[in-house]
Write an enzyme that holds these catalytic residues in place. Structure first.
Site, PDB file in Angstrom:
ATOM      1  N   GLU A  21      -4.670   7.848  -2.987  1.00  0.00           N
ATOM      2  CA  GLU A  21      -5.199   6.579  -2.484  1.00  0.00           C
ATOM      3  C   GLU A  21      -5.525   5.633  -3.648  1.00  0.00           C
ATOM      4  O   GLU A  21      -5.465   4.412  -3.492  1.00  0.00           O
ATOM      5  CB  GLU A  21      -6.431   6.856  -1.611  1.00  0.00           C
ATOM      6  CG  GLU A  21      -6.800   5.746  -0.659  1.00  0.00           C
ATOM      7  CD  GLU A  21      -5.769   5.460   0.440  1.00  0.00           C
ATOM      8  OE1 GLU A  21      -4.780   6.212   0.577  1.00  0.00           O
ATOM      9  OE2 GLU A  21      -5.940   4.457   1.144  1.00  0.00           O
ATOM     10  N   HIS A  59       0.840  -1.201   0.000  1.00  0.00           N
ATOM     11  CA  HIS A  59       0.000   0.000   0.000  1.00  0.00           C
ATOM     12  C   HIS A  59       0.881   1.260   0.000  1.00  0.00           C
ATOM     13  O   HIS A  59       0.752   2.116  -0.864  1.00  0.00           O
ATOM     14  CB  HIS A  59      -0.916  -0.003   1.226  1.00  0.00           C
ATOM     15  CG  HIS A  59      -1.817   1.202   1.332  1.00  0.00           C
ATOM     16  ND1 HIS A  59      -3.132   1.173   0.922  1.00  0.00           N
ATOM     17  CD2 HIS A  59      -1.592   2.455   1.769  1.00  0.00           C
ATOM     18  CE1 HIS A  59      -3.669   2.378   1.108  1.00  0.00           C
ATOM     19  NE2 HIS A  59      -2.746   3.182   1.630  1.00  0.00           N
ATOM     20  N   GLU A  60       1.796   1.331   0.968  1.00  0.00           N
ATOM     21  CA  GLU A  60       2.663   2.518   1.028  1.00  0.00           C
ATOM     22  C   GLU A  60       3.571   2.557  -0.200  1.00  0.00           C
ATOM     23  O   GLU A  60       3.889   3.635  -0.712  1.00  0.00           O
ATOM     24  CB  GLU A  60       3.478   2.530   2.322  1.00  0.00           C
ATOM     25  CG  GLU A  60       2.643   2.586   3.615  1.00  0.00           C
ATOM     26  CD  GLU A  60       1.590   3.688   3.650  1.00  0.00           C
ATOM     27  OE1 GLU A  60       1.835   4.767   3.067  1.00  0.00           O
ATOM     28  OE2 GLU A  60       0.511   3.465   4.245  1.00  0.00           O
ATOM     29  N   HIS A  67       1.783   4.388  -2.863  1.00  0.00           N
ATOM     30  CA  HIS A  67       1.904   5.841  -2.676  1.00  0.00           C
ATOM     31  C   HIS A  67       3.287   6.319  -3.137  1.00  0.00           C
ATOM     32  O   HIS A  67       3.427   7.350  -3.791  1.00  0.00           O
ATOM     33  CB  HIS A  67       1.753   6.202  -1.184  1.00  0.00           C
ATOM     34  CG  HIS A  67       0.345   6.206  -0.674  1.00  0.00           C
ATOM     35  ND1 HIS A  67      -0.641   7.026  -1.196  1.00  0.00           N
ATOM     36  CD2 HIS A  67      -0.244   5.521   0.337  1.00  0.00           C
ATOM     37  CE1 HIS A  67      -1.771   6.824  -0.516  1.00  0.00           C
ATOM     38  NE2 HIS A  67      -1.565   5.909   0.407  1.00  0.00           N
TER      39      HIS A  67
HETATM   40 ZN    ZN Z   1      -3.018   5.285   1.832  1.00  0.00          ZN
END
Ligand code: ZN
Length: 501
Positions: A295, A265-266, A269
């Site tokens: 996101e 997830h990170e 980003h």
């Molecule tokens: Zn996030």
């Protein structure tokens, strides 16, 4: 670049440098700082924020901005120059409208609210947090008054986090999504084939989990020469410069998904930040655009890629080599179904793809009711629990696991939550497109090839930096408006198969 735009740009270098220095201190606070450093660090950060704020809202910025606006008049809306000036204007107007006294008041109220929230959550005592939430709500009303709105008060708050979107539009999208998800969830609960997850709770030594996440991050394209991973209790991504984009993850011995999907997830980003062109460095365009777009990148990598069967066709043998004892007898099908198990639960951050958005609907509805004066701060726990019962069929046994679970309100960020679901919607739209435009996309994942997807995202999303709002980017790149159908279709198809509906 025109001379006036260039002067404005150079004038703001110092503002960006000071802000980035504050980010380094913020990162250190979460990752390395001993508890004794808290007080000194709070002062240092307040000082740097004040300097950055003064540099940005100065009269000189205003004058250079006006001159630059005259220079870009008539230029293509999508050009780098016109976009830079437009984005600075948007920020400048917001920042100068808010009086310094209110900024300081907000900072004081939220520091105290954060401390109170932590204690309230620990003691499961909403009463400790209630007066602070009341103050935050009062301040939010003042922001609404100062910033103004076209249709409804919540618009003014949403605009901080998702510029270019209106509450009414978000509400319509969420209703559409809800309409697609409720029957899916009901069917999974009523007729879904059972999914076994026991083997995910065996002991997975955390050092090995760490090594596995770094193998995965390298493979999806995260550049460790321009970033690093550290441990932090609440995972986040932070960017100090074009060449330094850092992420964090968290590790639990009996819950390896936290590290794996947290890192991916990170990483999503960070791939966005690492993909912003160098030409935008030290400017307002030199980072990801809106929270929703950000996101969309993290969720696309976490869910559409990281929770796909193709991804694990490649990575399960690698993970089994790291954890032979724990996983040797587990085949791809069992593993894939386990990491996608759907279970209505109380905690947003641990939620699966199907139930996640319900947590956001609930917060979005409560926030609007608070802002519109239809809900009293004293009645938040009751309203919260009623909504969990209505949507997910569960009632929180405590406020700690109910309305006190998220840090956001203590930070004063009312209007932030909807951006999570906006990101989910966009992630499905992007993935649907990518699937159509890239031959053998998922067959590539099964071979450990993620570059075609990353290149595609670089071209269509990352290359624009912060030039466009989310609706603008979807319109300019794809001629599409943000919509709920692709996410409903993706989830219905995926979970229909997993639960054999
Ligand atoms: Zn996030």
């Amino acid at each position: 670049m025109g001379e006036k735009v260039e002067r404005l740009k150079q004038h703001l270098y110092r503002y960006h440098d000071v802000s980035s220095a504050a980010s380094v201190l913020g990162w250190d606070q979460e990752v390395n700082m001993p508890p004794g450093g808290a007080e000194g660090r709070a002062e240092q950060l307040a000082t740097l924020s004040a300097i950055a704020h003064e540099l940005f809202v100065s009269e000189e910025t205003g004058r250079l901005l006006e001159e630059a606006e005259a220079e870009v008049e008539g230029m293509d809306y999508r050009s780098d120059e016109a976009s830079l000036v437009r984005v600075i204007r948007r920020d400048y107007d917001k920042m100068t409208k808010v009086p310094t006294e209110l900024v300081a008041e907000f900072s004081r109220v939220t520091s105290r609210a954060f401390v109170a929230w932590r204690e309230a959550r620990q003691k499961d005592d909403y009463g400790l947090f209630q007066p602070h939430l009341q103050r935050i709500l009062d301040l939010s009303h003042r922001f609404v008054e100062i910033l103004g709105y076209e249709e409804e008060p919540y618009d003014a708050l949403l605009d901080f986090y998702e510029p270019g979107m209106k509450t009414s539009q978000v509400r319509t999208l969420f209703e559409e999504l809800k309409g697609g998800l409720l029957p899916l969830l009901k069917r999974i609960q009523a007729e879904g084939a059972p999914v076994e997850t026991e083997f995910l709770h065996r002991t997975y030594p955390v050092e090995r989990q760490w090594d596995l996440t770094e193998v995965m991050l390298r493979k999806i394209g995260y550049d460790f020469t321009r970033g690093r991973q550290d441990k932090a209790p609440h995972p986040f991504t932070t960017e100090f410069s074009h060449g330094d984009v850092r992420i964090t993850t968290r590790l639990y011995p009996d819950f390896p998904q936290a590290a794996i999907f947290g890192s991916i997830h990170e990483g999503g980003h960070a791939l966005y930040e690492q993909g912003i062109p160098a030409k935008f460095a030290r400017t307002h365009l030199g980072h990801g655009a809106t929270l929703g777009l950000h996101e969309s990148q993290s969720r696309l990598w976490e869910n559409m890629v990281g929770r796909s069967r193709a991804f694990w066709r490649y990575f399960l043998p690698i993970m089994q080599a790291f954890f032979p004892k724990q996983l040797m007898e587990v085949d791809l099908d069992r593993f894939y179904r386990a990491i996608n198990a759907v279970k209505p639960d109380l905690i947003r951050v641990e939620a699966d793809e199907v139930t996640y958005n319900f947590h956001i609907f609930i917060r979005f509805e409560l926030e609007q009711a608070l802002i519109n004066g239809e809900l009293d701060v004293a009645d938040v726990p009751e309203a919260w629990n009623a909504k969990y019962e209505a949507y997910l069929g569960i009632t929180p046994p405590s406020d700690a696991d109910g309305c006190l679970q998220d840090v956001h309100w203590s930070h004063g960020t009312i209007g932030y939550f909807p951006t999570y679901t906006i990101g989910n919607l966009i992630s499905a739209q992007l993935f649907d497109r990518a699937r159509k435009e890239i031959d053998g996309l998922e067959a590539g994942f099964a071979e450990g090839e993620f570059k075609p997807l990353l290149d595609w995202l670089r071209e269509h999303v990352h290359s624009h930096g912060a030039k466009f709002t989310a609706p603008e980017l979807m319109e300019f790149e794809f001629g599409e408006t943000i919509s709920a159908q692709p996410l409903v279709d993706y989830l219905t198809q995926k979970y229909g198969e997993i639960y054999r509906l």
